[in-house]
Motif scaffolding. Structure first.
Motif, PDB file in Angstrom:
ATOM      1  N   PHE A 122      13.991 -30.251  18.950  1.00 52.97           N
ATOM      2  CA  PHE A 122      14.832 -31.229  19.635  1.00 52.97           C
ATOM      3  C   PHE A 122      16.238 -31.372  19.063  1.00 52.97           C
ATOM      4  O   PHE A 122      17.115 -31.924  19.724  1.00 52.97           O
ATOM      5  N   GLY A 123      16.454 -30.924  17.831  1.00 58.57           N
ATOM      6  CA  GLY A 123      17.721 -31.179  17.155  1.00 58.57           C
ATOM      7  C   GLY A 123      18.755 -30.093  17.346  1.00 58.57           C
ATOM      8  O   GLY A 123      18.581 -29.156  18.130  1.00 58.57           O
ATOM      9  N   SER A 124      19.826 -30.216  16.585  1.00 56.48           N
ATOM     10  CA  SER A 124      20.897 -29.237  16.636  1.00 56.48           C
ATOM     11  C   SER A 124      20.440 -27.928  15.997  1.00 56.48           C
ATOM     12  O   SER A 124      19.411 -27.865  15.324  1.00 56.48           O
ATOM     13  N   GLU A 125      21.246 -26.889  16.164  1.00 61.45           N
ATOM     14  CA  GLU A 125      20.857 -25.545  15.737  1.00 61.45           C
ATOM     15  C   GLU A 125      20.461 -25.464  14.268  1.00 61.45           C
ATOM     16  O   GLU A 125      19.486 -24.820  13.906  1.00 61.45           O
ATOM     17  N   HIS A 126      21.215 -26.111  13.391  1.00 64.71           N
ATOM     18  CA  HIS A 126      20.922 -26.054  11.964  1.00 64.71           C
ATOM     19  C   HIS A 126      20.411 -27.395  11.422  1.00 64.71           C
ATOM     20  O   HIS A 126      20.340 -27.577  10.208  1.00 64.71           O
ATOM     21  N   GLY A 127      20.064 -28.300  12.301  1.00 66.60           N
ATOM     22  CA  GLY A 127      19.593 -29.621  11.888  1.00 66.60           C
ATOM     23  C   GLY A 127      18.361 -29.579  11.007  1.00 66.60           C
ATOM     24  O   GLY A 127      18.215 -30.383  10.084  1.00 66.60           O
ATOM     25  N   HIS A 128      17.476 -28.613  11.275  1.00 68.49           N
ATOM     26  CA  HIS A 128      16.249 -28.533  10.477  1.00 68.49           C
ATOM     27  C   HIS A 128      16.537 -28.233   9.006  1.00 68.49           C
ATOM     28  O   HIS A 128      15.811 -28.683   8.129  1.00 68.49           O
ATOM     29  N   THR A 129      17.619 -27.505   8.723  1.00 69.94           N
ATOM     30  CA  THR A 129      17.987 -27.207   7.335  1.00 69.94           C
ATOM     31  C   THR A 129      18.393 -28.483   6.611  1.00 69.94           C
ATOM     32  O   THR A 129      17.984 -28.729   5.470  1.00 69.94           O
ATOM     33  N   PHE A 130      19.184 -29.307   7.294  1.00 71.16           N
ATOM     34  CA  PHE A 130      19.614 -30.593   6.741  1.00 71.16           C
ATOM     35  C   PHE A 130      18.400 -31.492   6.491  1.00 71.16           C
ATOM     36  O   PHE A 130      18.234 -32.050   5.401  1.00 71.16           O
TER      37      PHE A 130
END
Length: 153
Positions: A122-130
């Protein structure tokens, strides 16, 4: 085929409950609608029979009831104010923080993995890294014995 663990928990229903909780917390954050109304809307409008509705409600109500404490606890691991975090990632972090601090029955690795997967979806492209970085640091501080325990192979 429904897979239920020996403790009676269906991991797939829990995952769906987390996804629904993310959507509900996101809607609550954006609309400022009363939490009871948001929960009612989701339980009436969404396909909740495939989710663990009790867990869904615990997550949503838990975030709402502990919001200030969760945001304060997360602040130590954020590089910006919580209000500046993407709304999807903010909702994921709040739910995961609630689970890490209040649902000790859920292993911290499950909490982090579910948060990462939900953010990927559901999040932004690199949101999971954050999200992963924030939650790794938070879990080490909030659940030190569990985080430092050797992995079972």
């Amino acid at each position: 085929m429904k897979q239920t663990r020996p403790d009676g928990v269906d991991p797939h229903a829990r995952s769906r409950a987390r996804r629904r909780a993310l959507q509900a917390v996101y809607a609550w954050q954006m609309s400022h609608t009363a939490i009871n109304k948001v929960i009612d809307q989701f339980q009436n409008e969404q396909d909740m029979e495939v989710a663990d509705t009790e867990y869904f409600e615990d997550l949503v109500r838990g975030v709402e009831a502990n919001l200030a404490t969760l945001d304060q606890a997360l602040a130590a691991y954020l590089d910006r104010d919580i209000a500046q975090v993407d709304p999807i990632e903010r909702a994921v972090l709040r739910i995961a923080a609630y689970e890490l601090r209040h649902r000790i029955d859920v292993p911290y690795r499950v909490v982090i993995n579910e948060a990462i997967e939900t953010t990927k979806r559901f999040g932004s492209e690199h949101g999971h890294t954050f999200v992963n970085g924030v939650l790794d640091h938070a879990a080490a501080a909030w659940r030190p014995a569990e985080a430092q325990a050797p992995r079972r192979g």
